[in-house]
Design a protein around this motif. Structure first.
Motif, PDB file in Angstrom:
ATOM      1  N   VAL A  23      -9.269  24.903 128.753  1.00  0.00           N
ATOM      2  CA  VAL A  23      -8.171  25.073 129.578  1.00  0.00           C
ATOM      3  C   VAL A  23      -6.962  25.277 128.364  1.00  0.00           C
ATOM      4  O   VAL A  23      -5.978  26.041 128.793  1.00  0.00           O
ATOM      5  N   ALA A  24      -6.737  24.501 127.421  1.00  0.00           N
ATOM      6  CA  ALA A  24      -5.682  24.288 126.572  1.00  0.00           C
ATOM      7  C   ALA A  24      -5.477  25.591 125.829  1.00  0.00           C
ATOM      8  O   ALA A  24      -4.334  26.047 125.550  1.00  0.00           O
ATOM      9  N   VAL A  25      -6.634  26.290 125.427  1.00  0.00           N
ATOM     10  CA  VAL A  25      -6.554  27.317 124.734  1.00  0.00           C
ATOM     11  C   VAL A  25      -6.042  28.771 125.672  1.00  0.00           C
ATOM     12  O   VAL A  25      -5.139  29.307 125.195  1.00  0.00           O
ATOM     13  N   TYR A  26      -6.490  28.765 127.099  1.00  0.00           N
ATOM     14  CA  TYR A  26      -5.902  29.749 127.933  1.00  0.00           C
ATOM     15  C   TYR A  26      -4.592  29.631 128.455  1.00  0.00           C
ATOM     16  O   TYR A  26      -3.921  30.310 128.923  1.00  0.00           O
ATOM     17  N   LEU A  27      -4.137  28.268 128.350  1.00  0.00           N
ATOM     18  CA  LEU A  27      -2.685  27.929 128.551  1.00  0.00           C
ATOM     19  C   LEU A  27      -1.827  28.028 127.353  1.00  0.00           C
ATOM     20  O   LEU A  27      -0.535  27.853 127.548  1.00  0.00           O
ATOM     21  N   LYS A  28      -2.485  28.790 126.077  1.00  0.00           N
ATOM     22  CA  LYS A  28      -1.835  28.820 124.922  1.00  0.00           C
ATOM     23  C   LYS A  28      -0.965  27.303 124.634  1.00  0.00           C
ATOM     24  O   LYS A  28       0.398  27.419 124.047  1.00  0.00           O
ATOM     25  N   SER A  29      -1.480  26.402 124.786  1.00  0.00           N
ATOM     26  CA  SER A  29      -0.864  24.849 124.386  1.00  0.00           C
ATOM     27  C   SER A  29      -1.349  24.810 122.794  1.00  0.00           C
ATOM     28  O   SER A  29      -2.048  25.523 122.391  1.00  0.00           O
ATOM     29  N   ASP A  30      -0.361  23.879 122.433  1.00  0.00           N
ATOM     30  CA  ASP A  30      -0.422  23.602 120.826  1.00  0.00           C
ATOM     31  C   ASP A  30      -1.295  22.667 120.627  1.00  0.00           C
ATOM     32  O   ASP A  30      -1.297  22.051 119.486  1.00  0.00           O
ATOM     33  N   LEU A  31      -2.049  22.046 121.592  1.00  0.00           N
ATOM     34  CA  LEU A  31      -2.984  21.057 121.517  1.00  0.00           C
ATOM     35  C   LEU A  31      -4.023  21.484 120.524  1.00  0.00           C
ATOM     36  O   LEU A  31      -4.660  22.305 120.570  1.00  0.00           O
ATOM     37  N   GLU A  32      -4.381  20.276 119.349  1.00  0.00           N
ATOM     38  CA  GLU A  32      -5.048  20.760 118.507  1.00  0.00           C
ATOM     39  C   GLU A  32      -5.442  19.409 117.938  1.00  0.00           C
ATOM     40  O   GLU A  32      -4.793  18.336 117.523  1.00  0.00           O
ATOM     41  N   ILE A  33      -6.873  19.159 117.475  1.00  0.00           N
ATOM     42  CA  ILE A  33      -7.261  18.046 116.677  1.00  0.00           C
ATOM     43  C   ILE A  33      -7.182  18.410 115.311  1.00  0.00           C
ATOM     44  O   ILE A  33      -7.800  19.650 114.849  1.00  0.00           O
ATOM     45  N   PRO A  34      -6.574  17.645 114.308  1.00  0.00           N
ATOM     46  CA  PRO A  34      -6.343  18.164 112.967  1.00  0.00           C
ATOM     47  C   PRO A  34      -7.785  18.043 112.277  1.00  0.00           C
ATOM     48  O   PRO A  34      -8.684  17.366 112.727  1.00  0.00           O
ATOM     49  N   PRO A  35      -8.145  19.319 111.486  1.00  0.00           N
ATOM     50  CA  PRO A  35      -9.549  19.539 110.965  1.00  0.00           C
ATOM     51  C   PRO A  35      -9.978  18.200 110.125  1.00  0.00           C
ATOM     52  O   PRO A  35     -11.336  18.101 110.428  1.00  0.00           O
ATOM     53  N   ASN A  36      -9.227  17.607 109.385  1.00  0.00           N
ATOM     54  CA  ASN A  36      -9.745  16.418 108.896  1.00  0.00           C
ATOM     55  C   ASN A  36     -10.415  15.197 109.752  1.00  0.00           C
ATOM     56  O   ASN A  36     -11.305  14.722 109.652  1.00  0.00           O
ATOM     57  N   SER A  37      -9.475  15.253 110.924  1.00  0.00           N
ATOM     58  CA  SER A  37      -9.983  14.095 111.988  1.00  0.00           C
ATOM     59  C   SER A  37     -11.243  14.655 112.589  1.00  0.00           C
ATOM     60  O   SER A  37     -12.067  13.706 112.890  1.00  0.00           O
ATOM     61  N   SER A  38     -11.206  15.868 112.774  1.00  0.00           N
ATOM     62  CA  SER A  38     -12.503  16.546 113.426  1.00  0.00           C
ATOM     63  C   SER A  38     -13.581  16.413 112.834  1.00  0.00           C
ATOM     64  O   SER A  38     -14.693  15.983 113.393  1.00  0.00           O
ATOM     65  N   LYS A  39     -13.520  16.460 111.559  1.00  0.00           N
ATOM     66  CA  LYS A  39     -14.710  16.330 110.613  1.00  0.00           C
ATOM     67  C   LYS A  39     -15.275  14.783 110.367  1.00  0.00           C
ATOM     68  O   LYS A  39     -16.288  14.598 110.363  1.00  0.00           O
ATOM     69  N   PHE A  40     -14.025  14.071 110.358  1.00  0.00           N
ATOM     70  CA  PHE A  40     -14.343  12.565 110.341  1.00  0.00           C
ATOM     71  C   PHE A  40     -15.297  12.212 111.611  1.00  0.00           C
ATOM     72  O   PHE A  40     -16.348  11.518 111.536  1.00  0.00           O
ATOM     73  N   ILE A  41     -14.743  12.666 112.846  1.00  0.00           N
ATOM     74  CA  ILE A  41     -15.527  12.189 113.861  1.00  0.00           C
ATOM     75  C   ILE A  41     -16.918  12.808 114.065  1.00  0.00           C
ATOM     76  O   ILE A  41     -17.804  12.163 114.447  1.00  0.00           O
ATOM     77  N   SER A  42     -16.863  14.004 113.627  1.00  0.00           N
ATOM     78  CA  SER A  42     -18.375  14.544 113.654  1.00  0.00           C
ATOM     79  C   SER A  42     -19.373  13.625 112.820  1.00  0.00           C
ATOM     80  O   SER A  42     -20.514  13.574 112.873  1.00  0.00           O
ATOM     81  N   LEU A  43     -18.841  13.406 111.700  1.00  0.00           N
ATOM     82  CA  LEU A  43     -19.666  12.643 110.576  1.00  0.00           C
ATOM     83  C   LEU A  43     -19.931  11.218 111.034  1.00  0.00           C
ATOM     84  O   LEU A  43     -20.881  10.954 110.932  1.00  0.00           O
ATOM     85  N   TYR A  44     -18.876  10.553 111.839  1.00  0.00           N
ATOM     86  CA  TYR A  44     -19.205   9.381 112.263  1.00  0.00           C
ATOM     87  C   TYR A  44     -20.313   9.369 113.573  1.00  0.00           C
ATOM     88  O   TYR A  44     -21.047   8.526 113.633  1.00  0.00           O
ATOM     89  N   LEU A  45     -20.294  10.557 114.312  1.00  0.00           N
ATOM     90  CA  LEU A  45     -21.292  10.779 115.398  1.00  0.00           C
ATOM     91  C   LEU A  45     -22.537  10.955 114.674  1.00  0.00           C
ATOM     92  O   LEU A  45     -23.599  10.269 115.474  1.00  0.00           O
ATOM     93  N   LEU A  46     -22.809  11.575 113.713  1.00  0.00           N
ATOM     94  CA  LEU A  46     -24.091  12.069 113.169  1.00  0.00           C
ATOM     95  C   LEU A  46     -24.462  10.326 112.433  1.00  0.00           C
ATOM     96  O   LEU A  46     -25.916  10.195 112.471  1.00  0.00           O
ATOM     97  N   PHE A  47     -23.703   9.794 111.910  1.00  0.00           N
ATOM     98  CA  PHE A  47     -23.770   8.541 111.463  1.00  0.00           C
ATOM     99  C   PHE A  47     -24.516   7.514 112.364  1.00  0.00           C
ATOM    100  O   PHE A  47     -25.417   6.720 112.224  1.00  0.00           O
TER     101      PHE A  47
END
Length: 320
Positions: A23-47
Motif C-alpha cells: 500500500v505504501a508503494v502505491y500511495l507513493k509514500s517515502d516509507l522505507e526500511i534502510p538496506p543495512n537494517s533489512s539485511k540485518f533482520i534477514s540474517l537474524y531470522l535465518l540465524f
C-alpha cells in the motif's frame, strides 16, 4: 477447510505489515526500511531458525524416516525444475524458462521462516531435520536449471560456468548462515541455548513483521514490471506453487505421518527462491531476465503462499 484458520491467517500482523508495504508503494509514500537494517533482520531470522532447528535436531534420533525425508526433499528439488521448464518453454525463451524453473524448484528461506511462525499459531513444532532439508534443497534446483539451459541451448550462445554456479549455491550467505546456525544449535547444550533464548525466540515475531513490511515495499515496486510481460508468468506464479504445495503435501504422507514435517515439505515445494537463484543466474545466465523471474517469485508467489497457500497446505496435510 477451517475458515476461522484462514481468517486468522489473513489478519496475522506479519501479513498485514506485508500488505502495508505494498500500500505504501502505491500511495507513493517515502516509507522505507534502510538496506543495512533489512539485511540485518534477514540474517537474524535465518540465524534464529537455524539455531532453534539445531536445538531440535540435538534431541532427535537419526532414523530411516529422517533419511527418506532427506531423499524426498532432494527429489522434489530436482523434479520441479524438470516439469516446470517444459511448461515455461512453450511461452518463454530457454534462458528465462530455465531461470524460472530453477527458482520454483529451489526454496525461499523467507517463506520458510514465515511458515515456522504459522506452525506456532496452530500449536505445532518445527523439527530440526526439516531445517537441514530446506538448506539442502537450495542447490539441486539451480544445477537442474543450468543443465536444462545448457542442453537446449543448441547454439551455445550462453557460456554457463557450472562450477561457479555450484560454488555460489553452496556458499550463498543465506545457506551458509542457516547451516552454520543449525550446527551451532546442535552443539550447544540446553543451558547454553537458554542464555540467548530472549534473542532467538522472544523478539522473533516482531522482527518478522518488520521484515515482511520491507518485503511488501520491494514487491510493490516490482509488480508493474511483471504485469508488463503478459498474463502467462502471472498465472504461472499463482497456480504452479499451489499445485506443487498441495501435491507434495499429499505425497509426503508416504514418507512421514508428522503433520508439521508434511506442512514444511508442502511449503518448500510451493515456495520460489528470489535470493539465491537470481544471484546465481546473474553470474551464469546473463540472458535470463531478472525483471521476470524475480517479481514472479517475490511479488506474486510469496504473498499467494502466505495468504491462501498456508491454510490450503495445512488442510491437505492434516486431512489426507
Amino acid at each position: 477447510m477451517n475458515l476461522n484458520l484462514l481468517f486468522e491467517n489473513l489478519t496475522n500482523p506479519a501479513l498485514l505489515f506485508f500488505i502495508l508495504g505494498i500500500v505504501a508503494v502505491y500511495l507513493k509514500s517515502d516509507l522505507e526500511i534502510p538496506p543495512n537494517s533489512s539485511k540485518f533482520i534477514s540474517l537474524y531470522l535465518l540465524f534464529s531458525i537455524g539455531f532453534k532447528g539445531g536445538q531440535e535436531l540435538s534431541h532427535e534420533s537419526f532414523s530411516f524416516e529422517i533419511m527418506w525425508s532427506i531423499v524426498f526433499g532432494l527429489m522434489v528439488a530436482l523434479l520441479i525444475p524438470l516439469y516446470t521448464f517444459f511448461i515455461l518453454k512453450q511461452k518463454l525463451n530457454i534462458y528465462d524458462a530455465g531461470a524460472i524453473a530453477a527458482a520454483y524448484g529451489s526454496v525461499s528461506a523467507v517463506t520458510f521462516v514465515t511458515a515456522v511462525a504459522y506452525l506456532e499459531s496452530v500449536q505445532l513444532v518445527l523439527h530440526g531435520h526439516m531445517v537441514a532439508i530446506m538448506a539442502l534443497m537450495e542447490s539441486p534446483a539451480i544445477i537442474a536449471g543450468l543443465v536444462l539451459i545448457s542442453y537446449f541451448d543448441k547454439d551455445n550462445e550462453t557460456q554457463i560456468k557450472k562450477s561457479n554456479a555450484l560454488k555460489h549455491s553452496l556458499t550463498n550467505g543465506s545457506v551458509l548462515l542457516i547451516i552454520g546456525s543449525l550446527v551451532i544449535g546442535f552443539l550447544a547444550s540446553d543451558k547454553q541455548a537458554q542464555g540467548i533464548k530472549p534473542f532467538t525466540d522472544d523478539i522473533f515475531k516482531g522482527f518478522l513483521a518488520i521484515f515482511l513490511l520491507d518485503m511488501g515495499i520491494v514487491s510493490g515496486r516490482k509488480l508493474n514490471t511483471l504485469l508488463s510481460n503478459g498474463w502467462f508468468p502471472f498465472v504461472f506464479a499463482i497456480l504452479v506453487p499451489l499445485f506443487n504445495g498441495s501435491l507434495i503435501g499429499l505425497l509426503s504422507g508416504a514418507i512421514t505421518d508428522d503433520v508439521s514435517s508434511r506442512f514444511i515439505f508442502a511449503i518448500l515445494a510451493a515456495s520460489a527462491s528470489y535470493i539465491a537463484v537470481p544471484a546465481a543466474m546473474k553470474i551464469t545466465v546473463p540472458k535470463a531476465n531478472p525483471g521476470l523471474f524475480l517479481p514472479m517469485a517475490l511479488a506474486v508467489t510469496f504473498p499467494v503462499n502466505i495468504t491462501i497457500g498456508f491454510p490450503i497446505y495445512y488442510y491437505v496435510v492434516s486431512t489426507f
